[in-house]
Write a protein that holds these residues in place. Sequence first.
Motif, PDB file in Angstrom:
ATOM      1  N   ASP A 108       0.851  -1.189   0.000  1.00 39.70           N
ATOM      2  CA  ASP A 108       0.000   0.000   0.000  1.00 39.70           C
ATOM      3  C   ASP A 108       0.886   1.238   0.000  1.00 39.70           C
ATOM      4  O   ASP A 108       0.877   2.036   0.942  1.00 39.70           O
ATOM      5  CB  ASP A 108      -0.928   0.000   1.218  1.00 39.70           C
ATOM      6  CG  ASP A 108      -1.951  -1.115   1.162  1.00 39.70           C
ATOM      7  OD1 ASP A 108      -2.408  -1.447   0.050  1.00 39.70           O
ATOM      8  OD2 ASP A 108      -2.279  -1.659   2.230  1.00 39.70           O
ATOM      9  N   GLY A 109       1.705   1.359  -1.034  1.00 41.51           N
ATOM     10  CA  GLY A 109       2.605   2.496  -1.163  1.00 41.51           C
ATOM     11  C   GLY A 109       3.915   2.274  -0.434  1.00 41.51           C
ATOM     12  O   GLY A 109       4.071   1.312   0.324  1.00 41.51           O
ATOM     13  N   PRO A 110       4.870   3.177  -0.627  1.00 44.41           N
ATOM     14  CA  PRO A 110       6.179   3.017   0.007  1.00 44.41           C
ATOM     15  C   PRO A 110       6.135   3.143   1.530  1.00 44.41           C
ATOM     16  O   PRO A 110       7.033   2.664   2.221  1.00 44.41           O
ATOM     17  CB  PRO A 110       7.026   4.133  -0.618  1.00 44.41           C
ATOM     18  CG  PRO A 110       6.060   5.095  -1.189  1.00 44.41           C
ATOM     19  CD  PRO A 110       4.801   4.341  -1.510  1.00 44.41           C
ATOM     20  N   GLU A 111       5.078   3.752   2.050  1.00 41.04           N
ATOM     21  CA  GLU A 111       4.950   3.900   3.503  1.00 41.04           C
ATOM     22  C   GLU A 111       4.445   2.630   4.180  1.00 41.04           C
ATOM     23  O   GLU A 111       4.455   2.528   5.414  1.00 41.04           O
ATOM     24  CB  GLU A 111       3.985   5.053   3.850  1.00 41.04           C
ATOM     25  CG  GLU A 111       4.488   6.421   3.429  1.00 41.04           C
ATOM     26  CD  GLU A 111       4.074   6.798   2.007  1.00 41.04           C
ATOM     27  OE1 GLU A 111       3.371   5.982   1.334  1.00 41.04           O
ATOM     28  OE2 GLU A 111       4.459   7.873   1.543  1.00 41.04           O
ATOM     29  N   ASP A 112       3.977   1.655   3.394  1.00 37.88           N
ATOM     30  CA  ASP A 112       3.476   0.393   3.941  1.00 37.88           C
ATOM     31  C   ASP A 112       4.544  -0.209   4.864  1.00 37.88           C
ATOM     32  O   ASP A 112       5.697  -0.377   4.452  1.00 37.88           O
ATOM     33  CB  ASP A 112       3.159  -0.562   2.786  1.00 37.88           C
ATOM     34  CG  ASP A 112       2.486  -1.850   3.234  1.00 37.88           C
ATOM     35  OD1 ASP A 112       2.739  -2.318   4.361  1.00 37.88           O
ATOM     36  OD2 ASP A 112       1.716  -2.396   2.428  1.00 37.88           O
ATOM     37  N   PRO A 113       4.209  -0.538   6.097  1.00 38.56           N
ATOM     38  CA  PRO A 113       5.217  -1.087   7.019  1.00 38.56           C
ATOM     39  C   PRO A 113       5.802  -2.424   6.563  1.00 38.56           C
ATOM     40  O   PRO A 113       6.891  -2.798   6.991  1.00 38.56           O
ATOM     41  CB  PRO A 113       4.465  -1.241   8.344  1.00 38.56           C
ATOM     42  CG  PRO A 113       3.044  -0.957   8.078  1.00 38.56           C
ATOM     43  CD  PRO A 113       2.911  -0.345   6.720  1.00 38.56           C
ATOM     44  N   LYS A 114       5.108  -3.139   5.681  1.00 39.97           N
ATOM     45  CA  LYS A 114       5.646  -4.404   5.159  1.00 39.97           C
ATOM     46  C   LYS A 114       6.719  -4.160   4.095  1.00 39.97           C
ATOM     47  O   LYS A 114       7.559  -5.018   3.861  1.00 39.97           O
ATOM     48  CB  LYS A 114       4.532  -5.244   4.527  1.00 39.97           C
ATOM     49  CG  LYS A 114       3.453  -5.695   5.466  1.00 39.97           C
ATOM     50  CD  LYS A 114       2.444  -6.564   4.742  1.00 39.97           C
ATOM     51  CE  LYS A 114       1.869  -5.809   3.552  1.00 39.97           C
ATOM     52  NZ  LYS A 114       0.813  -6.475   2.831  1.00 39.97           N
ATOM     53  N   ALA A 115       6.657  -3.009   3.433  1.00 41.32           N
ATOM     54  CA  ALA A 115       7.577  -2.727   2.320  1.00 41.32           C
ATOM     55  C   ALA A 115       8.987  -2.475   2.833  1.00 41.32           C
ATOM     56  O   ALA A 115       9.216  -1.630   3.691  1.00 41.32           O
ATOM     57  CB  ALA A 115       7.087  -1.526   1.527  1.00 41.32           C
ATOM     58  N   SER A 116       9.907  -3.242   2.323  1.00 37.37           N
ATOM     59  CA  SER A 116      11.319  -3.035   2.630  1.00 37.37           C
ATOM     60  C   SER A 116      12.113  -3.260   1.355  1.00 37.37           C
ATOM     61  O   SER A 116      11.581  -3.750   0.360  1.00 37.37           O
ATOM     62  CB  SER A 116      11.782  -3.967   3.746  1.00 37.37           C
ATOM     63  OG  SER A 116      11.646  -5.308   3.363  1.00 37.37           O
ATOM     64  N   LEU A 117      13.352  -2.901   1.410  1.00 31.80           N
ATOM     65  CA  LEU A 117      14.234  -3.053   0.252  1.00 31.80           C
ATOM     66  C   LEU A 117      15.372  -4.016   0.565  1.00 31.80           C
ATOM     67  O   LEU A 117      15.905  -4.014   1.684  1.00 31.80           O
ATOM     68  CB  LEU A 117      14.835  -1.704  -0.144  1.00 31.80           C
ATOM     69  CG  LEU A 117      13.901  -0.704  -0.794  1.00 31.80           C
ATOM     70  CD1 LEU A 117      14.499   0.702  -0.724  1.00 31.80           C
ATOM     71  CD2 LEU A 117      13.617  -1.095  -2.226  1.00 31.80           C
ATOM     72  N   ILE A 118      15.715  -4.805  -0.416  1.00 32.23           N
ATOM     73  CA  ILE A 118      16.952  -5.574  -0.367  1.00 32.23           C
ATOM     74  C   ILE A 118      17.940  -4.774  -1.205  1.00 32.23           C
ATOM     75  O   ILE A 118      17.668  -4.447  -2.359  1.00 32.23           O
ATOM     76  CB  ILE A 118      16.778  -6.984  -0.966  1.00 32.23           C
ATOM     77  CG1 ILE A 118      15.789  -7.802  -0.137  1.00 32.23           C
ATOM     78  CG2 ILE A 118      18.140  -7.681  -1.066  1.00 32.23           C
ATOM     79  CD1 ILE A 118      15.407  -9.128  -0.794  1.00 32.23           C
ATOM     80  N   CYS A 119      19.061  -4.444  -0.601  1.00 29.25           N
ATOM     81  CA  CYS A 119      20.126  -3.746  -1.321  1.00 29.25           C
ATOM     82  C   CYS A 119      21.297  -4.714  -1.452  1.00 29.25           C
ATOM     83  O   CYS A 119      21.806  -5.212  -0.439  1.00 29.25           O
ATOM     84  CB  CYS A 119      20.553  -2.490  -0.573  1.00 29.25           C
ATOM     85  SG  CYS A 119      21.957  -1.662  -1.351  1.00 29.25           S
ATOM     86  N   VAL A 120      21.696  -4.993  -2.675  1.00 29.45           N
ATOM     87  CA  VAL A 120      22.839  -5.867  -2.905  1.00 29.45           C
ATOM     88  C   VAL A 120      24.031  -4.987  -3.278  1.00 29.45           C
ATOM     89  O   VAL A 120      24.030  -4.333  -4.323  1.00 29.45           O
ATOM     90  CB  VAL A 120      22.555  -6.908  -4.005  1.00 29.45           C
ATOM     91  CG1 VAL A 120      23.786  -7.790  -4.226  1.00 29.45           C
ATOM     92  CG2 VAL A 120      21.336  -7.749  -3.652  1.00 29.45           C
ATOM     93  N   HIS A 121      25.014  -4.971  -2.388  1.00 31.73           N
ATOM     94  CA  HIS A 121      26.260  -4.246  -2.625  1.00 31.73           C
ATOM     95  C   HIS A 121      27.137  -5.186  -3.457  1.00 31.73           C
ATOM     96  O   HIS A 121      27.813  -6.062  -2.901  1.00 31.73           O
ATOM     97  CB  HIS A 121      26.947  -3.891  -1.307  1.00 31.73           C
ATOM     98  CG  HIS A 121      26.074  -3.093  -0.401  1.00 31.73           C
ATOM     99  ND1 HIS A 121      26.165  -1.733  -0.285  1.00 31.73           N
ATOM    100  CD2 HIS A 121      25.056  -3.467   0.420  1.00 31.73           C
ATOM    101  CE1 HIS A 121      25.264  -1.293   0.576  1.00 31.73           C
ATOM    102  NE2 HIS A 121      24.578  -2.332   1.013  1.00 31.73           N
ATOM    103  N   VAL A 122      27.087  -5.038  -4.749  1.00 35.75           N
ATOM    104  CA  VAL A 122      27.764  -5.960  -5.667  1.00 35.75           C
ATOM    105  C   VAL A 122      29.277  -5.761  -5.581  1.00 35.75           C
ATOM    106  O   VAL A 122      29.774  -4.641  -5.642  1.00 35.75           O
ATOM    107  CB  VAL A 122      27.263  -5.743  -7.112  1.00 35.75           C
ATOM    108  CG1 VAL A 122      28.024  -6.627  -8.086  1.00 35.75           C
ATOM    109  CG2 VAL A 122      25.763  -6.009  -7.196  1.00 35.75           C
ATOM    110  N   HIS A 123      29.980  -6.877  -5.407  1.00 39.35           N
ATOM    111  CA  HIS A 123      31.446  -6.848  -5.375  1.00 39.35           C
ATOM    112  C   HIS A 123      32.034  -7.348  -6.689  1.00 39.35           C
ATOM    113  O   HIS A 123      33.083  -6.882  -7.107  1.00 39.35           O
ATOM    114  CB  HIS A 123      31.985  -7.700  -4.228  1.00 39.35           C
ATOM    115  CG  HIS A 123      31.516  -7.240  -2.894  1.00 39.35           C
ATOM    116  ND1 HIS A 123      31.779  -5.993  -2.392  1.00 39.35           N
ATOM    117  CD2 HIS A 123      30.774  -7.859  -1.949  1.00 39.35           C
ATOM    118  CE1 HIS A 123      31.227  -5.856  -1.204  1.00 39.35           C
ATOM    119  NE2 HIS A 123      30.605  -6.975  -0.912  1.00 39.35           N
TER     120      HIS A 123
END
Length: 164
Positions: A108-123
């Motif tokens: 329900d939008g970016p403010e949705d408490p379920k919404a998170s991001l996976i950030c892959v710091h590529v090596h």
Amino acid sequence: MTDQDRFKKYKKLTEDIRECMLVTDDAEIGIHARPMYLAACDDAGKLWFFTDISDKKVQEIYHDHTVCCAFAKPSDKDYVSATGQASIERDLAKKKQYYHKMHDAWFDGPEDPKASLICVHVHHAEYWNDNDSSIITMAKIAATAVFGGEDANYQGTENEKLTL
């Protein structure tokens, strides 16, 4: 090819393909892969994916931060493999930056408490790209096989490695 050229090609391929298999290490079953949709590849080469904070892959990333993202678009003969360290990000500004209307199917939008991001710091990343059509590629392979010779190896696929 310069490092900058290789990076631009890596970024373009990941953004063009978008869909990948995110490979994590599950403490119970071992290596596990699932399809993911790329939200963005930023200017540092980090890969960003939206996920539900309660999803099992989040626990897998907490268990072992090392992941692999395998992108493939066989119809264009484009492939990218990117390995690095993943983190879970809850920063609202980042979620707003990478949120797209299609994410409304899950959140329900970016403010949705379920919404998170996976950030892959590529090596480390590697890509394979063959700019020729399938017919031309097959003709080159056939010609190499038929006319052979000591130095006759098919060289049509561009393959580059880069460290980020």
